[in-house]
Design an enzyme around this catalytic site. Structure first.
Site, PDB file in Angstrom:
ATOM      1  N   GLU A   1       0.856  -1.274  -0.062  1.00 52.82           N
ATOM      2  CA  GLU A   1       0.180   0.071   0.115  1.00 52.82           C
ATOM      3  C   GLU A   1       0.797   1.135  -0.048  1.00 52.82           C
ATOM      4  O   GLU A   1       1.497   1.215   1.249  1.00 52.82           O
ATOM      5  CB  GLU A   1      -0.606  -0.093   1.182  1.00 52.82           C
ATOM      6  CG  GLU A   1      -2.162   1.022   1.177  1.00 52.82           C
ATOM      7  CD  GLU A   1      -2.589   1.739   2.767  1.00 52.82           C
ATOM      8  OE1 GLU A   1      -2.811   0.297   3.489  1.00 52.82           O
ATOM      9  OE2 GLU A   1      -3.257   2.046   3.199  1.00 52.82           O
TER      10      GLU A   1
ATOM     11  N   ARG B   1       0.816  10.380   0.800  1.00 54.99           N
ATOM     12  CA  ARG B   1       1.108  10.828   1.860  1.00 54.99           C
ATOM     13  C   ARG B   1       2.185  12.619   2.058  1.00 54.99           C
ATOM     14  O   ARG B   1       2.646  12.780   2.478  1.00 54.99           O
ATOM     15  CB  ARG B   1       1.417  10.457   3.485  1.00 54.99           C
ATOM     16  CG  ARG B   1       0.119   9.706   3.809  1.00 54.99           C
ATOM     17  CD  ARG B   1       0.423   9.119   5.658  1.00 54.99           C
ATOM     18  NE  ARG B   1      -0.403   8.564   5.517  1.00 54.99           N
ATOM     19  CZ  ARG B   1      -0.878   7.403   6.512  1.00 54.99           C
ATOM     20  NH1 ARG B   1       0.400   6.914   7.420  1.00 54.99           N
ATOM     21  NH2 ARG B   1      -1.799   6.330   6.175  1.00 54.99           N
TER      22      ARG B   1
ATOM     23  N   LYS C   1     -11.537  -1.568   6.050  1.00 58.68           N
ATOM     24  CA  LYS C   1      -9.672  -1.314   6.585  1.00 58.68           C
ATOM     25  C   LYS C   1     -10.417  -0.725   8.178  1.00 58.68           C
ATOM     26  O   LYS C   1     -11.523  -0.206   8.349  1.00 58.68           O
ATOM     27  CB  LYS C   1      -9.246  -0.443   6.318  1.00 58.68           C
ATOM     28  CG  LYS C   1      -8.607   0.568   7.352  1.00 58.68           C
ATOM     29  CD  LYS C   1      -7.591   1.109   6.403  1.00 58.68           C
ATOM     30  CE  LYS C   1      -6.721   2.402   7.258  1.00 58.68           C
ATOM     31  NZ  LYS C   1      -5.032   2.299   6.298  1.00 58.68           N
TER      32      LYS C   1
HETATM   33  C1  3PG Z   1      -2.297   3.807   8.277  1.00 61.58           C
HETATM   34  O1  3PG Z   1      -3.022   4.014   7.637  1.00 61.58           O
HETATM   35  O2  3PG Z   1      -2.915   2.261   8.365  1.00 61.58           O
HETATM   36  C2  3PG Z   1      -1.444   3.740  10.016  1.00 61.58           C
HETATM   37  O3  3PG Z   1      -0.712   4.985   9.258  1.00 61.58           O
HETATM   38  C3  3PG Z   1      -0.603   2.741   9.966  1.00 61.58           C
HETATM   39  O4  3PG Z   1      -1.203   2.460  11.397  1.00 61.58           O
HETATM   40  P1  3PG Z   1       0.866   2.401  12.246  1.00 61.58           P
HETATM   41  O5  3PG Z   1       1.927   3.194  11.425  1.00 61.58           O
HETATM   42  O6  3PG Z   1       0.274   2.228  13.705  1.00 61.58           O
HETATM   43  O7  3PG Z   1       1.197   1.181  11.643  1.00 61.58           O
END
Ligand code: 3PG
Length: 214
Positions: free
Chosen positions: A45, A49, A133
């Site tokens: 993914e 960002r 999700k």
């Molecule tokens: C996402 O968008 O799924 C999160 O930023 C992932 O979260 P994590 O950095 O705690 O793994």
């Protein structure tokens, strides 16, 4: 299930652990994807960002054919269209706004909206989505919250992300309504910045090994 939902389900299941990639420098995209693939992690993914997210995703698609590239952090219709334009295999959003759900329902791109509450899940369901999700997973009540959602929504399948790592990925994946988990632990910012590709491959290998029953 619609063909779009079937495709998304199959992709998420085949990935099993899905790295949430924040790529700051375009030159990091291909070596990062190669490091992940070398560690057995193929479904990626690439989040919207950073400024180079889309060219980074395109570079991975062109140069790392083993990778299955989706676009994450889809926040609105424009993001969705950009993901579709570059040929992403799937889209992921942290949330489920009515506008985004409408646009994603009309788009050919298989998408997983993000939900953290029963109402958000109902909105996603009403627009024909699933799997979704579950975000932010640990912060929103963790496995207990997910089990509670399984009561009213027994057929929904989830990809939890947020606070998942090497130590708890297997526990989340053991839940019957979890088909994949995602997160940034497989590709720490410091490792990307320093080009520690072997460290990233090793993290992927350790995580994949932790999923196998002893
Ligand atoms: C996402 O968008 O799924 C999160 O930023 C992932 O979260 P994590 O950095 O705690 O793994």
């Amino acid at each position: 299930m619609t063909p779009k939902q079937e495709k998304l389900t199959a992709l998420l299941k085949s990935g099993c652990v899905i790295p949430v990639l924040t790529i700051e420098r375009l030159a990091d995209a291909v070596p990062l994807a190669r490091a992940l693939v070398a560690g057995g992690v193929r479904v990626l993914e690439v989040t919207l960002r950073t400024l180079v997210a889309l060219p980074a995703a395109k570079a991975i698609m062109a140069d790392v054919p083993e990778a299955v590239v989706g676009i994450g952090t889809i926040l609105n219709e424009d993001d969705l269209a950009r993901a579709e334009d570059i040929g992403a295999q799937f889209g992921i959003s942290p949330g489920a706004t009515p506008d985004l759900l409408r646009a994603a329902a009309a788009s050919a791109l298989p998408c997983a909206p993000g939900i953290a509450t029963a109402s958000e899940l109902m909105l996603a369901l009403a627009h024909g989505f699933g799997p979704v999700k579950f975000f932010p997973a640990e912060q929103s009540g963790g496995i207990k919250a997910l089990r509670a959602l399984a009561g009213p929504f027994p057929d929904m399948r989830f990809c939890p992300t947020g606070g998942i790592g090497e130590a708890n990925a297997a526990t989340w994946l053991a839940e019957p309504n979890v088909i994949a988990v995602g997160g940034s632990w497989l590709c720490p910012a410091a490792d990307i910045r320093s080009g520690n590709w072997s460290g990233i491959t090793a993290m992927c290998e350790r995580t994949m090994k932790s999923l196998k029953p002893a």
